[in-house]
Design a protein around this motif. Sequence first.
Motif, short mmCIF file in Angstrom:
data_model
loop_
_atom_site.label_atom_id
_atom_site.label_comp_id
_atom_site.label_asym_id
_atom_site.label_seq_id
_atom_site.Cartn_x
_atom_site.Cartn_y
_atom_site.Cartn_z
N SER A 508 3.39 20.22 28.57
CA SER A 508 4.08 21.45 28.20
C SER A 508 3.93 22.46 29.32
O SER A 508 2.83 22.71 29.81
CB SER A 508 3.50 22.02 26.90
OG SER A 508 2.12 22.28 27.03
N TYR A 509 5.05 23.01 29.77
CA TYR A 509 5.06 24.00 30.84
C TYR A 509 5.74 25.27 30.35
O TYR A 509 6.63 25.23 29.49
CB TYR A 509 5.82 23.48 32.06
CG TYR A 509 5.25 22.20 32.62
CD1 TYR A 509 4.09 22.22 33.39
CD2 TYR A 509 5.86 20.98 32.35
CE1 TYR A 509 3.56 21.03 33.89
CE2 TYR A 509 5.34 19.80 32.86
CZ TYR A 509 4.19 19.84 33.63
OH TYR A 509 3.67 18.69 34.11
N ASN A 528 -1.44 17.52 25.58
CA ASN A 528 -0.59 17.95 26.68
C ASN A 528 -1.30 17.87 28.03
O ASN A 528 -0.81 18.38 29.03
CB ASN A 528 -0.08 19.38 26.43
CG ASN A 528 -1.22 20.38 26.30
OD1 ASN A 528 -2.34 20.00 26.01
ND2 ASN A 528 -0.92 21.64 26.49
N HIS A 529 -2.47 17.23 28.08
CA HIS A 529 -3.16 16.98 29.35
C HIS A 529 -3.47 15.49 29.53
O HIS A 529 -4.19 15.13 30.46
CB HIS A 529 -4.46 17.79 29.41
CG HIS A 529 -4.25 19.26 29.59
ND1 HIS A 529 -3.83 19.82 30.78
CD2 HIS A 529 -4.36 20.28 28.72
CE1 HIS A 529 -3.72 21.13 30.64
NE2 HIS A 529 -4.02 21.44 29.40
N LEU A 530 -2.91 14.66 28.66
CA LEU A 530 -3.11 13.22 28.80
C LEU A 530 -2.15 12.65 29.84
O LEU A 530 -1.03 13.14 30.00
CB LEU A 530 -2.89 12.52 27.46
CG LEU A 530 -3.89 12.85 26.35
CD1 LEU A 530 -3.42 12.26 25.03
CD2 LEU A 530 -5.28 12.32 26.70
N ARG A 582 1.45 16.06 16.27
CA ARG A 582 2.40 15.05 16.75
C ARG A 582 2.08 14.61 18.18
O ARG A 582 1.00 14.15 18.46
CB ARG A 582 3.83 15.58 16.63
CG ARG A 582 4.24 15.94 15.21
CD ARG A 582 4.39 14.70 14.35
NE ARG A 582 4.63 15.04 12.96
CZ ARG A 582 5.83 15.25 12.43
NH1 ARG A 582 6.90 15.20 13.20
NH2 ARG A 582 5.96 15.51 11.15
N GLY A 583 3.02 14.80 19.10
CA GLY A 583 2.83 14.32 20.47
C GLY A 583 1.70 15.00 21.20
O GLY A 583 1.21 14.47 22.21
N CYS A 584 1.27 16.16 20.74
CA CYS A 584 0.17 16.88 21.39
C CYS A 584 -1.18 16.54 20.78
O CYS A 584 -2.17 17.25 21.02
CB CYS A 584 0.40 18.39 21.30
SG CYS A 584 1.67 18.97 22.44
#
Length: 692
Positions: A508-509, A528-530, A582-584
């Motif tokens: 995420s940016y 979001n850092h994987l 979810r994805g995070c």
Amino acid sequence: MDETWTGALQFVPFNSFLDGGFWHKLAYNKLNVYALDDTVKDIQASYYNGDPSGMPCRMSLDHTAFTENAKPPTRCLRARGSLFNTNTLDGFKEINKKSLLDKLGGEIWEAITSGRALEDTSLLSRFLLLTYADLKKYHFYYWFAFPCLCPPTDYRLLNKPRKLSDVYVQAQTTQLIDKYNTFQASFTESVGYFIIVQDGDTMCIDKLCNTQKYLDNNTKVVFAFTDPSTMDDYPGWPLRNFLVLISYHWGSRLDNIDVVCFRYLSRSGVHDVNHSLFLTVKMSSMADMSACPKCVGWEKNERDKLGPRLVNLSSSMDPVRLSESAVDLNLKLMRWRLLPNLDLETVAKTKCLLLGAGTLGCNVARCLLGWGVRNITLVDNGRVSYSNPVRQTLFVFDDCKKTAGGCLKALAAAEALKKIFPGVNSEGVNLSIPMPGHTVSESAIKQTREDVEKLDSLISSHDAVFLLLDTRESRWLPTVMAAAKKKIVICSALGFDTFLVMRHGYQSYDEQGISQQKAPLSKIIPGNHLGCYFCNDVVAPGDSTKDRTLDQQCTVSRPGMSFIASALAVELLVSVLQHPERGCAPGDTGTGDDFLDADSCSLGLVPHQIRGFLSRFQQIMPASRAFDKCTACSKMVVDQYKSEGFNFLLKAFNETHYLEDLTGLTQMHQETAEAEVWDYDDEDEFSSMDSS
């Protein structure tokens, strides 16, 4: 106990719950077995005392209701029933319903007075089902009755219902659970009525028929039954006939009795009965009654009136619709009993894009069907060869010979899914994915651009992307696109006896393209850092098939590897979908300080990677951080793709070191080389000094 409080004892009635398979079996029997025979038929149902709070008090019937002596599901209680299936709608309306109910009530009363119900307590749980099946329209009229005998005066409570935890200490409750499990294990099926005997601190559970023995010894007896009710202050319907039995046999001896409404929740290996109710009931004797008491029990309809119900199965009795119901049955049972928080709707509507329709792609697609996924798109550019069907579960021998060179894999796989489950929306796309290291000639630019645009459109229109391709470089372009569009990516790869299943980080940016969070120092890595599949590489992907022999060009692996890796890939996606982030979702490793609270996801852990070693039958779950110089998911690559599009991709395809130069890997290699220190032995060092 509050000695000043009294109140009438009220019960939670049963709600009938009929599975679609029951009606299908009834229709079959009417057509092929019963014909015009309208005599009473023996059937059976089951109820359960482990539902979570808020669930109705259910009596369930499915297709096994017609199977003689079919064993109820685990920890469910048998209820014996009588089916009256009439030949006409008028016959259904005009049948003497009071007579039917009184007859069944008389059978229950006889079982109580003769003592047979003491030996076989299931005789207390009876039901009656009146039906009419209009098989032209597939309309089914039905009316349930759950017969209960009424005492001359209402039962009254001597104190407010209490939770079991308010009566017994934790050690006693734990002992009670152990004794209950041991007691039930001694029978071929669960017993619905029993007694609890307490001698000092020792708890014992025994059969109801042994009650007199304990009373003769002046031992305290607590009557207990498996309670399907989930309401805080009201017991379930089975208690009614149980109290009649107690009143008849021991009402003249006992002024009041204690009753445990036994409720048994079990989740993730943890058992809980503390929410069970403890009642103290004022007793009166029914031993002098010769005639059968009044019987009640007809179920109310959806309008809360005494009357029959109608179910219209004209659409669902269609084989396609029936298969949809059957596919969802196992999933819904999981939610009812084991995972009440399971979000099946999210799973069902998730659109899955499978890049690769080979060994992994076929098995992933089959497993997705099992989870109720309805939208599956398969992408491949290969054809079904004669070596495929034994390993790739969506293909058969005819797919190899039907057309010259074999059928197109993606299209054949999509058609096979529809044959397995007609309700699936499956599509096959024959597409070649452009790759770094595979030069694009001038004549091929137009086709390559079309392939890129098609892949971009597919990834945009799907929620989850599975990377199930044969080569490392074929995963690069989908990884870049999915990172730019923030899609969930599940990657799976096979070796001979090793496999990798991983989810890509959900980068995420903010508007400036900078990560919104600084990477934490703890070992637990936020989603979001994987890293992605390429984050552990320090070289750009290239042509991995060049100058390779046949065994190196094909994925040679142990046959069971693809099934294991495919199943884990699908289960990982479903776990991600169940996690609140979810994805995070952070990367669970399941060990030491990295073990996260499994309750954050109803299915348990949500790892970043699963690496398997079949030769040792071992799995590990590492988690790794995103690499700021990654050639696929780093900020530089994603930004370049967004700004230049196809021109950027063309450079990546044709220029060997372009990605390394862009991300800074080239500079990193140079700095590493310059920092190297060469060691000399003493002789070389002195020789150089002498020569100088």
